[in-house]
Design a protein around this motif. Structure first.
Motif, PDB file in Angstrom:
ATOM      1  N   PHE A  90       0.834  -1.203   0.000  1.00 13.11           N
ATOM      2  CA  PHE A  90       0.000   0.000   0.000  1.00 13.11           C
ATOM      3  C   PHE A  90       0.868   1.252   0.000  1.00 13.11           C
ATOM      4  O   PHE A  90       0.635   2.191  -0.774  1.00 13.11           O
ATOM      5  N   ILE A  91       1.875   1.280   0.852  1.00 12.87           N
ATOM      6  CA  ILE A  91       2.761   2.449   0.925  1.00 12.87           C
ATOM      7  C   ILE A  91       3.449   2.671  -0.417  1.00 12.87           C
ATOM      8  O   ILE A  91       3.601   3.811  -0.872  1.00 12.87           O
ATOM      9  N   ARG A  92       3.840   1.585  -1.074  1.00 18.85           N
ATOM     10  CA  ARG A  92       4.508   1.700  -2.363  1.00 18.85           C
ATOM     11  C   ARG A  92       3.575   2.292  -3.430  1.00 18.85           C
ATOM     12  O   ARG A  92       4.029   2.928  -4.374  1.00 18.85           O
ATOM     13  N   SER A  93       2.268   2.108  -3.258  1.00 21.17           N
ATOM     14  CA  SER A  93       1.309   2.564  -4.270  1.00 21.17           C
ATOM     15  C   SER A  93       0.841   3.995  -4.057  1.00 21.17           C
ATOM     16  O   SER A  93       0.074   4.526  -4.860  1.00 21.17           O
ATOM     17  N   LEU A  94       1.288   4.650  -2.988  1.00 18.41           N
ATOM     18  CA  LEU A  94       0.749   5.958  -2.620  1.00 18.41           C
ATOM     19  C   LEU A  94       1.246   7.057  -3.562  1.00 18.41           C
ATOM     20  O   LEU A  94       2.235   7.744  -3.288  1.00 18.41           O
ATOM     21  N   ARG A  95       0.530   7.234  -4.647  1.00 23.37           N
ATOM     22  CA  ARG A  95       0.846   8.314  -5.582  1.00 23.37           C
ATOM     23  C   ARG A  95      -0.453   8.975  -6.006  1.00 23.37           C
ATOM     24  O   ARG A  95      -1.423   8.319  -6.392  1.00 23.37           O
ATOM     25  N   ALA A  96      -0.473  10.302  -5.891  1.00 28.80           N
ATOM     26  CA  ALA A  96      -1.655  11.077  -6.274  1.00 28.80           C
ATOM     27  C   ALA A  96      -1.244  12.153  -7.268  1.00 28.80           C
ATOM     28  O   ALA A  96      -0.172  12.748  -7.146  1.00 28.80           O
ATOM     29  N   GLU A  97      -2.090  12.381  -8.230  1.00 30.65           N
ATOM     30  CA  GLU A  97      -1.812  13.401  -9.240  1.00 30.65           C
ATOM     31  C   GLU A  97      -3.067  14.253  -9.435  1.00 30.65           C
ATOM     32  O   GLU A  97      -4.168  13.730  -9.584  1.00 30.65           O
ATOM     33  N   ARG A  98      -2.870  15.555  -9.405  1.00 31.39           N
ATOM     34  CA  ARG A  98      -3.982  16.498  -9.522  1.00 31.39           C
ATOM     35  C   ARG A  98      -3.849  17.303 -10.807  1.00 31.39           C
ATOM     36  O   ARG A  98      -2.790  17.872 -11.084  1.00 31.39           O
ATOM     37  N   ARG A  99      -4.908  17.357 -11.577  1.00 34.48           N
ATOM     38  CA  ARG A  99      -4.908  18.129 -12.818  1.00 34.48           C
ATOM     39  C   ARG A  99      -6.146  19.027 -12.868  1.00 34.48           C
ATOM     40  O   ARG A  99      -7.232  18.629 -12.442  1.00 34.48           O
ATOM     41  N   ILE A 100      -5.972  20.205 -13.437  1.00 27.88           N
ATOM     42  CA  ILE A 100      -7.067  21.145 -13.612  1.00 27.88           C
ATOM     43  C   ILE A 100      -7.628  20.987 -15.023  1.00 27.88           C
ATOM     44  O   ILE A 100      -6.899  21.171 -16.005  1.00 27.88           O
ATOM     45  N   PRO A 101      -8.894  20.634 -15.167  1.00 26.60           N
ATOM     46  CA  PRO A 101      -9.475  20.492 -16.514  1.00 26.60           C
ATOM     47  C   PRO A 101      -9.652  21.862 -17.174  1.00 26.60           C
ATOM     48  O   PRO A 101     -10.132  22.805 -16.535  1.00 26.60           O
ATOM     49  N   VAL A 102      -9.241  21.971 -18.427  1.00 25.31           N
ATOM     50  CA  VAL A 102      -9.339  23.252 -19.137  1.00 25.31           C
ATOM     51  C   VAL A 102      -9.962  23.050 -20.510  1.00 25.31           C
ATOM     52  O   VAL A 102      -9.805  22.012 -21.147  1.00 25.31           O
TER      53      VAL A 102
END
Length: 514
Positions: free
Chosen positions: A408-420
């Motif tokens: 689980f710790i290895r998978s902790l990746r988050a990405e945030r994008r603003i839709p335009v």
């Protein structure tokens, strides 16, 4: 219910954790200044705070800085000067406890009243509003009815129309709890000469104690055993994830996650968890919206509070006093329940796992305040990294918890994008490109396209390449001479030109504040 913006507020131990919080979905973060924050071990340089401000503002998120210790008389001028420095680098608000600081020449910055101000009555919050505070961080101990009463009072005060704006209500929804009222605990100072109100609590509530009657005799538990050397004051962690809608209805607009000493993994997981819950509520309402720019999130994991630091959960006093607020067995992270010990042999433990539980080599398991790591797994048999003699046969029948899940710790990746939305137009004398709220005109001659269909495809393909930015395409429209191009574009434009124009409008302007 009137139209309101909801803020998910996350802790930032440092710049790295603050960026992770915003990527995971925080609308705002709170971070410690170089000094005068209520966590001595979580101070940050002005340079790092400035970098966090610049990053947060790209997403319309805010940075709040804690100056929430009680100050000595000779510290006020320095604290005031620090407030001006923070204002000058773009910090959005200061969180303070010491009201005497208001007597100094503070900058024109938003002030939030720390929970250390003992914000638990309508009269106190109304007084803070009259003093110019724009937000009150409510005491953790309040019930839903008490929160509603505060909200009702400030919105029905005869002074409401005379003040600059209604004071906002902020409530803790997740994280560690103090056994005493926030701002009113002197246990650490009395026992260890370390004042919680000066940012150096020694956490005596996480220590072992004996429970004695007035004559000094040990009190027995339900099993007839003396209550001896147990963690009698160690509360479980707050978890109000099931009560967000109730809190919104009660008047809360900011939902605070505790943890300015927590690491990046914890913050990423917990922020993502609450982001999803709040977005579900917002999506089902016509009068609620996010305080930052609404974004699209990609999580490589399924958020789960039990997977990172987790002492168990309680909603505390939200609906009155509840049972099992404390965990007398351990003040440490217990994590998620995984199963029960059935047997031991040689150097192995046989465990009946709960459904859907999969263990991995290197995972950490615990029982009470003891634990071990997994060296090897063979079916139901687990081989710990310590001798069975150190664990003892008494472990049979014991429930095991996993407080470290490596996968689980290895998978902790988050990405945030603003839709335009992107609009590309051929106009007299050149082209106009608009991406989100930015637009630019490029003067150049129109060259006829040999292959109009391919010309349109090229424009759309190149404008879609936003992978190295904070944006994601919502919609692309291409126009020529005022007409929408759905199949062909009459002019040829070099790919290098399109790429350059796209980069110019998607690069980050350090002076930009959304």
């Amino acid at each position: 219910m009137s139209n309101r913006k909801l803020t998910l507020l996350a802790p930032a131990r440092d710049l790295e954790v603050g960026i992770a919080a915003i990527q995971a979905g925080a609308d705002a973060v709170y971070i410690g200044a170089p000094e005068f924050g209520a966590r001595q071990a979580a101070g940050n340089s002005l340079e790092d705070i400035a970098a966090l401000v610049e990053y947060a503002h790209r997403f319309g998120a805010q940075v709040l800085v804690t100056l929430n210790t009680l100050l000595h008389e000779d510290e006020y001028p320095r604290a005031c000067a620090l407030a001006h420095e923070l204002y000058n680098i773009g910090v959005d608000a200061l969180i303070i406890q010491d009201l005497h600081l208001l007597d100094y020449d503070l900058p024109p910055i938003r002030l939030h009243a720390s929970t250390q101000c003992d914000n638990r009555t309508p009269e106190q919050v109304l007084r803070l509003q009259q003093l110019g505070f724009r937000r009150a961080v409510l005491a953790r101990e309040l019930s839903l009815e008490q929160i509603q009463a505060i909200h009702h009072t400030i919105h029905n005060s005869p002074l409401e129309g005379e003040l600059e704006g209604s004071i906002e209500l902020e409530a803790f929804v997740h994280g560690a709890l103090c056994v005493s009222y926030s701002g009113r605990c002197y246990l650490s100072e009395v026992l260890m000469n370390r004042s919680a109100n000066r940012g150096c609590c020694a956490q005596p509530c996480r220590q072992r104690y004996d429970l004695l009657d007035k004559d000094g005799n040990e009190i027995l538990d339900d099993n007839g055993q003396p209550i001896h050397q147990r963690y009698l004051l160690s509360l479980q962690d707050m978890d109000r994830s099931l009560h967000l809608a109730e809190l919104i209805e009660a008047g809360v607009t900011t939902f605070k996650i505790e943890g300015r000493l927590k690491d990046r993994d914890y913050v990423t997981n917990i922020v993502a968890y609450y982001r999803q819950l709040l977005d579900q509520i917002i999506d089902n309402s016509s009068c609620l919206q996010t305080a930052s720019i609404r974004s699209i999130y990609q999580y490589d994991f399924t958020p789960n509070p039990a997977k990172t630091f987790h002492r168990g959960e309680t909603n505390y006093f939200l609906h009155g006093r509840t049972e099992n607020m404390a965990n007398w067995q351990t003040p440490k992270s217990t994590g998620e329940k995984v199963g029960k010990v059935l047997d031991t042999k040689n150097n192995a433990i046989r465990v009946q796992l709960l459904p859907d539980i999969i263990l991995h080599n290197g995972d950490g398991l615990c029982y009470g305040d003891k634990g071990f790591a997994i060296n090897k797994i063979d079916g139901e048999w687990i081989y710990p990294n310590i001798r069975i003699s150190e664990i003892g046969e008494h472990i049979i029948g014991t429930t095991l918890y996993r407080n470290l899940d490596h996968e689980f710790i290895r998978s902790l990746r988050a990405e945030r994008r603003i839709p335009v939305d992107i609009c590309f137009e051929a106009i007299n004398g050149g082209y106009r490109l608009t991406i989100g709220g930015k637009s630019a005109l490029y003067e150049t001659e129109h060259q006829p396209a040999n292959n109009p269909q391919r010309a349109l495809q090229t424009i759309i393909q190149q404008l879609s390449k936003l992978g190295d930015t904070h944006y994601i395409v919502n919609n692309i429209q291409v126009y020529a001479n005022g007409e929408l191009c759905s199949e062909a574009f009459p002019y040829f434009i070099p790919t290098s030109n399109i790429n350059q124009w796209r980069r110019e409008l998607t690069q980050v302007d350090n002076d930009e504040k959304n």
